[in-house]
Design a protein around this motif. Structure first.
Motif, PDB file in Angstrom:
ATOM      1  N   ALA A 141      12.967  10.049   1.791  1.00 31.36           N
ATOM      2  CA  ALA A 141      11.671  10.738   1.752  1.00 31.36           C
ATOM      3  C   ALA A 141      11.098  10.724   0.345  1.00 31.36           C
ATOM      4  O   ALA A 141       9.889  10.529   0.155  1.00 31.36           O
ATOM      5  CB  ALA A 141      11.827  12.170   2.244  1.00 31.36           C
ATOM      6  N   ASP A 144      10.020   7.006  -0.543  1.00 34.67           N
ATOM      7  CA  ASP A 144       8.889   6.581   0.284  1.00 34.67           C
ATOM      8  C   ASP A 144       7.653   7.424   0.026  1.00 34.67           C
ATOM      9  O   ASP A 144       6.526   6.948   0.212  1.00 34.67           O
ATOM     10  CB  ASP A 144       9.262   6.649   1.765  1.00 34.67           C
ATOM     11  CG  ASP A 144       8.200   6.024   2.657  1.00 34.67           C
ATOM     12  OD1 ASP A 144       7.854   4.847   2.420  1.00 34.67           O
ATOM     13  OD2 ASP A 144       7.707   6.713   3.568  1.00 34.67           O
ATOM     14  N   SER A 145       7.840   8.661  -0.441  1.00 36.77           N
ATOM     15  CA  SER A 145       6.677   9.489  -0.767  1.00 36.77           C
ATOM     16  C   SER A 145       5.875   8.888  -1.918  1.00 36.77           C
ATOM     17  O   SER A 145       4.697   9.220  -2.090  1.00 36.77           O
ATOM     18  CB  SER A 145       7.113  10.911  -1.131  1.00 36.77           C
ATOM     19  OG  SER A 145       7.756  10.956  -2.400  1.00 36.77           O
ATOM     20  N   LYS A 148       2.641   7.504  -0.782  1.00 32.60           N
ATOM     21  CA  LYS A 148       1.533   8.433  -0.566  1.00 32.60           C
ATOM     22  C   LYS A 148       0.902   8.837  -1.895  1.00 32.60           C
ATOM     23  O   LYS A 148      -0.317   8.942  -2.009  1.00 32.60           O
ATOM     24  CB  LYS A 148       2.008   9.680   0.180  1.00 32.60           C
ATOM     25  CG  LYS A 148       2.346   9.408   1.640  1.00 32.60           C
ATOM     26  CD  LYS A 148       3.637   8.632   1.787  1.00 32.60           C
ATOM     27  CE  LYS A 148       3.887   8.119   3.179  1.00 32.60           C
ATOM     28  NZ  LYS A 148       5.085   7.270   3.258  1.00 32.60           N
ATOM     29  N   GLY A 280       0.495  13.733   4.044  1.00 33.76           N
ATOM     30  CA  GLY A 280       1.680  12.946   4.369  1.00 33.76           C
ATOM     31  C   GLY A 280       2.807  13.152   3.382  1.00 33.76           C
ATOM     32  O   GLY A 280       3.985  13.209   3.768  1.00 33.76           O
ATOM     33  N   GLU A 284       6.416  14.527   4.534  1.00 35.04           N
ATOM     34  CA  GLU A 284       7.600  13.678   4.406  1.00 35.04           C
ATOM     35  C   GLU A 284       8.714  14.372   3.641  1.00 35.04           C
ATOM     36  O   GLU A 284       9.884  14.308   4.034  1.00 35.04           O
ATOM     37  CB  GLU A 284       7.238  12.359   3.727  1.00 35.04           C
ATOM     38  CG  GLU A 284       8.403  11.396   3.650  1.00 35.04           C
ATOM     39  CD  GLU A 284       7.972   9.988   3.339  1.00 35.04           C
ATOM     40  OE1 GLU A 284       8.706   9.044   3.703  1.00 35.04           O
ATOM     41  OE2 GLU A 284       6.900   9.798   2.730  1.00 35.04           O
ATOM     42  N   ASN A 308      12.918  13.333  13.939  1.00 37.96           N
ATOM     43  CA  ASN A 308      11.894  12.873  13.002  1.00 37.96           C
ATOM     44  C   ASN A 308      11.091  11.713  13.566  1.00 37.96           C
ATOM     45  O   ASN A 308       9.856  11.682  13.483  1.00 37.96           O
ATOM     46  CB  ASN A 308      12.538  12.442  11.683  1.00 37.96           C
ATOM     47  CG  ASN A 308      12.814  13.605  10.760  1.00 37.96           C
ATOM     48  OD1 ASN A 308      13.024  14.723  11.204  1.00 37.96           O
ATOM     49  ND2 ASN A 308      12.840  13.340   9.471  1.00 37.96           N
ATOM     50  N   GLY A 312       7.541  12.673  14.953  1.00 40.85           N
ATOM     51  CA  GLY A 312       6.530  12.204  14.009  1.00 40.85           C
ATOM     52  C   GLY A 312       5.549  11.228  14.635  1.00 40.85           C
ATOM     53  O   GLY A 312       4.331  11.335  14.432  1.00 40.85           O
ATOM     54  N   THR A 343       4.473   9.861   8.250  1.00 43.01           N
ATOM     55  CA  THR A 343       5.423  10.019   7.143  1.00 43.01           C
ATOM     56  C   THR A 343       6.668  10.784   7.573  1.00 43.01           C
ATOM     57  O   THR A 343       7.761  10.556   7.029  1.00 43.01           O
ATOM     58  CB  THR A 343       4.765  10.730   5.956  1.00 43.01           C
ATOM     59  OG1 THR A 343       4.269  12.011   6.367  1.00 43.01           O
ATOM     60  CG2 THR A 343       3.614   9.909   5.399  1.00 43.01           C
ATOM     61  N   THR A 344       6.518  11.699   8.518  1.00 44.11           N
ATOM     62  CA  THR A 344       7.694  12.382   9.076  1.00 44.11           C
ATOM     63  C   THR A 344       8.648  11.361   9.681  1.00 44.11           C
ATOM     64  O   THR A 344       9.877  11.447   9.513  1.00 44.11           O
ATOM     65  CB  THR A 344       7.259  13.403  10.137  1.00 44.11           C
ATOM     66  OG1 THR A 344       6.487  14.438   9.510  1.00 44.11           O
ATOM     67  CG2 THR A 344       8.458  14.026  10.834  1.00 44.11           C
ATOM     68  N   CYS A 347      10.494   8.749   6.733  1.00 44.12           N
ATOM     69  CA  CYS A 347      11.705   9.064   5.966  1.00 44.12           C
ATOM     70  C   CYS A 347      12.953   8.778   6.787  1.00 44.12           C
ATOM     71  O   CYS A 347      14.000   8.405   6.234  1.00 44.12           O
ATOM     72  CB  CYS A 347      11.675  10.504   5.460  1.00 44.12           C
ATOM     73  SG  CYS A 347      11.699  11.775   6.739  1.00 44.12           S
TER      74      CYS A 347
END
Length: 440
Positions: A141, A144-145, A148, A280, A284, A308, A312, A343-344, A347
Motif C-alpha cells: 500500500a 503503490d500509494s 496516487k 485513493g 489504500e 480487499n 474494492g 486502490t483498496t 494494495c
C-alpha cells in the motif's frame, strides 16, 4: 561487532520510502502528458482518437517488457534493475520536450513504457526480500500509494509549470527528478543480508517472518511461462486487467473529461484532478493497514486478500454512474469513491506476487500479472478516445469502465483460489504436492 540484544533497526521502512518515491516519480512522469494533453492537442492539431493512440503507445512497450523486467530483477537483483528502470524512463520523459508532432510523441512514449516496465516488478521483489509476510500489504500500500501522490501532485504542479514556462518544461523537470533518485538509490540500497545498516535483530525478524525466503540464492524452480498453468496466476492477470482498464481513465482522460465534459478551466482542472487520487491514497493506506491487522489476528490470507480485492472492485463500479449525473460535484464524488475502491484492491494485488510466487520468482510473477493488466492500459485510452469521437460524450466510456470493475470483482471472489505459495511439481520429493495447477 554488534551487540546481540541491541534494539532492532528499521532499515526496511527506509527501503519502503525509496520504493514509494520511485512510484511517485513514475506516475509523475507518466501523467505529465495527461496534464498537458489539451495544450499538445491544440499545438499539434491532434483529435481525440489520435491522442488516444499516443496515450496508449506507452502501454504497448510497458506491457511487453514486464516479463523481461521481472526476470531481470530476480536474476541480477533489484538494486540494478530498479536503477536502470528509473534512469531509462527519466531520460525518455525529458526527451519528450523535443517532440514535434504525433510521430515523435509516439517514439518517446514507447521508450517511456520500456523504462517504466521495471518499476512494479522490482518493487514486488524488494518487498518479498525485505519484509515479513505480516507487513506485506502495508508495504504494498505504501509503495503503490506513490502512484496516487504522483498523479495528484502532477496536475497543479505541471499546469503551473506549463502556464509559466511552456508545456515542454514539466517533462524536463520530472525527468531530472528521476535521475536524482537513481543516484541516491544506487548509493544506499543492498539486499538485507548485505546492507551495512541492518543489524542481526532486524534481519532475523524479517526472515523468520517469511513463509518463503527470496534472494538467499538465485535458483528459479520453473520457466516464467509455466506459471500460466496455475489457476491463481490466471485469475490475478484477468482481475488486474479489469482494474487497470478503469484506473487508466484517471491517468489518461480524466483531465480532458473535466475540461471538455464539465467545462473546467485549466487551473481549476489541475486542482480538481487531485481529489480522486487523494481519496485513493487515504483508502489504500487504510486498507493495507486493516488487511495486515486482520491477518495478525488470525484471519486467513485468502480471506483478507479477497476482502480487499472483491470489496474494492465492487466499490469501484461507481465510476459507471459518474457520467449519468448532471452535477459536476456529484460526478467527482462518484469518481473519488471509485478510485478509492480501485486502490483498496491495488494494495492486495501487489501483495499477491509475494504471496503466491514460487521462491525467487516474485518479480517474474509481478511482471507477468502487470503485463496482462496493462493490456487494459492499451485498450482503455484507445476505446475511450474512439467512444468520445463517435458519441461526443464520456458517459458510455465510464459505463464500460464500471462493467470492467464488476467483472474484476467476480474474478477475484470466485476464480482466485486459496492464496498460498506455488510449489512446483519438482518439489514433490520434498513432501510438497502441487494441487493448484489446471489444464488449459
Amino acid at each position: 561487532m554488534r551487540e546481540i540484544n541491541q534494539k532492532r533497526t528499521k532499515v526496511r521502512w527506509k527501503i519502503a520510502i525509496f520504493m514509494w518515491a520511485a512510484i511517485a516519480i513514475n506516475y509523475l512522469d507518466r501523467t505529465v502528458l495527461s496534464a498537458t494533453t489539451p495544450t499538445i492537442m491544440k499545438e499539434f492539431g491532434l483529435n481525440a482518437a489520435q491522442m488516444g493512440i499516443v496515450m496508449s503507445a506507452f502501454f504497448w512497450t510497458y506491457a511487453l517488457f514486464q516479463i523481461p523486467a521481472g526476470w531481470l530483477a530476480d536474476k541480477v537483483g533489484q538494486r540494478f534493475s530498479l536503477a536502470l528502470s528509473v534512469a531509462w524512463w527519466s531520460i525518455a520523459t525529458a526527451l519528450t520536450a523535443v517532440s514535434q508532432g504525433m510521430k515523435s510523441l509516439l517514439i518517446f512514449r514507447t521508450l517511456l513504457g520500456m523504462g517504466e516496465a521495471g518499476a512494479y516488478p522490482s518493487n514486488a521483489g524488494v518487498t518479498a526480500k525485505w519484509f515479513p509476510d505480516r507487513e506485506r500489504t502495508r508495504v504494498s500500500a505504501i509503495f503503490d500509494s506513490g502512484s496516487k501522490v504522483g498523479t495528484a501532485l502532477a496536475m497543479p504542479f505541471v499546469v503551473w509549470l506549463m502556464t509559466a514556462f511552456g508545456w515542454q518544461v514539466p517533462f524536463i523537470v520530472s525527468g531530472l527528478l528521476g535521475l536524482v533518485w537513481v543516484a541516491i538509490w544506487w548509493a544506499y540500497y543492498r539486499d538485507p543480508e548485505k546492507h551495512m545498516y541492518v543489524n542481526k535483530e532486524e534481519l532475523t525478524y524479517i526472515r523468520d517472518g517469511q513463509l518463503k525466503k527470496d534472494g538467499l540464492e538465485n535458483t528459479q524452480p520453473m520457466k516464467w511461462y509455466q506459471l500460466l498453468k496455475y489457476r491463481n496466476i490466471l485469475a490475478m492477470c484477468v482481475g488486474f486487467f479489469m482494474l487497470n482498464y478503469a484506473i487508466y481513465f484517471f491517468i489518461t482522460w480524466f483531465p480532458t473529461y473535466l475540461v471538455q465534459e464539465r467545462g473546467f478551466q485549466l487551473m481549476k482542472m489541475g486542482w480538481v484532478s487531485m481529489i480522486p487520487p487523494l481519496f485513493g491514497l487515504v483508502a489504500e493506506l487504510l486498507a493495507g493497514w486493516f488487511s495486515d491487522h486482520l491477518y495478525s489476528k488470525g484471519y486467513s490470507l485468502t480471506f483478507v486478500r479477497k476482502l480487499n480485492l472483491g470489496g474494492g472492485m465492487l466499490l469501484a463500479t461507481s465510476i459507471a454512474f459518474a457520467g449519468l449525473v448532471n452535477s459536476a460535484v456529484l460526478s467527482i464524488a462518484l469518481l473519488s469513491i471509485s478510485y478509492a475502491g480501485l486502490t483498496t484492491a491495488a494494495c492486495a494485488i501487489w501483495s499477491l506476487p509475494g504471496d503466491v510466487a514460487p521462491v525467487n520468482m516474485t518479480s517474474v510473477v509481478g511482471g507477468l500479472q502487470n503485463c496482462v493488466s496493462n493490456m487494459g492500459g492499451i485498450l482503455g485510452p484507445i476505446v475511450t478516445g474512439f467512444i468520445i469521437s463517435t458519441t461526443h460524450s464520456f458517459t458510455p466510456a465510464l459505463i464500460v469502465s464500471g462493467t470492467a470493475t464488476l467483472i474484476g470483482a467476480l474474478t477475484y471472489l470466485f476464480w482466485l483460489g486459496k492464496v498460498e505459495p506455488i510449489v512446483p511439481k519438482t518439489s514433490r520429493n520434498l513432501g510438497k504436492i502441487d494441487n493448484h495447477s489446471i489444464n488449459i
